[in-house]
Design an enzyme around this catalytic site. Sequence first.
Site, PDB file in Angstrom:
ATOM      1  N   GLU A  87      -9.613   7.428   3.509  1.00 38.17           N
ATOM      2  CA  GLU A  87      -9.568   7.682   4.954  1.00 38.17           C
ATOM      3  C   GLU A  87     -10.126   9.072   5.274  1.00 38.17           C
ATOM      4  O   GLU A  87      -9.683  10.071   4.712  1.00 38.17           O
ATOM      5  CB  GLU A  87      -8.120   7.549   5.468  1.00 38.17           C
ATOM      6  CG  GLU A  87      -8.016   7.776   6.962  1.00 38.17           C
ATOM      7  CD  GLU A  87      -6.726   7.247   7.593  1.00 38.17           C
ATOM      8  OE1 GLU A  87      -5.902   6.609   6.905  1.00 38.17           O
ATOM      9  OE2 GLU A  87      -6.554   7.487   8.808  1.00 38.17           O
ATOM     10  N   LYS A 132       0.861  -1.201   0.000  1.00 39.89           N
ATOM     11  CA  LYS A 132       0.000   0.000   0.000  1.00 39.89           C
ATOM     12  C   LYS A 132       0.888   1.239   0.000  1.00 39.89           C
ATOM     13  O   LYS A 132       1.899   1.280   0.710  1.00 39.89           O
ATOM     14  CB  LYS A 132      -0.930   0.018   1.212  1.00 39.89           C
ATOM     15  CG  LYS A 132      -1.809   1.279   1.261  1.00 39.89           C
ATOM     16  CD  LYS A 132      -2.995   1.148   2.191  1.00 39.89           C
ATOM     17  CE  LYS A 132      -2.685   1.341   3.641  1.00 39.89           C
ATOM     18  NZ  LYS A 132      -2.092   2.657   3.990  1.00 39.89           N
TER      19      LYS A 132
END
Length: 278
Positions: free
Chosen positions: A182, A112
């Site tokens: 997020e 990631k």
Amino acid sequence: MKKTAKKITEFKKQGKKITALTAYDYSSAKYFDMAGVDIILVGDSLAQVALGYGSTTEVTLEEMLVFTKAVSRGVQNALVVADMPFMSYQISIEDAIKNAGRFIQAGAQAVKIEGASPYIIEIITRITQSGIPVMGHLGFTPQYINTIGGHYVSGKSVETTIELTAMARNLEKAGAFSVVLEMVPQESSKFITKKINIPTIGIGGGKFCDGQILVSDDILGKYDNFCPKFARQYSSLKDIIFNVAKAYCSDVEKGNFPSVAESFTLDNDEAQKLENYS
Ligand code: KIV
């Protein structure tokens, strides 16, 4: 059956909600895997929750690799994704590919990477072209804390949502198989989710994302320095750990531990001889 990055992308088309959790150790990873979690992320959040650092920018590549190896050994079915830590992919494309490869050699099946500036998009393109699946990460990106200046919600207006959507599209074009959103308002996440073909995995991104991810120490109630608004706490592991340690100390101090059953013993003859030996 082992889940692959390709399979995770297909889940979006199939309308299957994707489940993801972070893990930092062998046993937790094993139980999350047994519970059927689709993606286990060795998140750089381990900087705070496992190593006690103040920010994710402090954790090193070598430290992340140790945790990635431990988690990978506990997982049979979930896709293991390793977070590339701060400065492990920003310095040069060559460095980024080499370091991404080290995570695959440590047992992860994908990495990631935070952000989607033109430079980061170039890096992600080159890593995916090298055969390493990449999960993107947009919205609040903790590794950029020193430039963002705080824990802010992203995509709070039409204009910034359009910007985030363009970034998500660029990640898709670069070959990313999914993207974490997020701290993004749920309406904005819904818009982005509809506009791209790769799954969105929300953390504080609302229910319209294709999947959800949380920091395992938050859902377990283990880390209590800070618990974000978006985390649901299913247990209070910190109380369990505290009470177990208290009970153990009390048993030792009172002479209640160990019992005979918890000790090794001589047979009767040897015990008697030893008793009489001066
Ligand atoms: O490091 C981490 O735990 C993460 C999640 C918050 C997605 O990046």
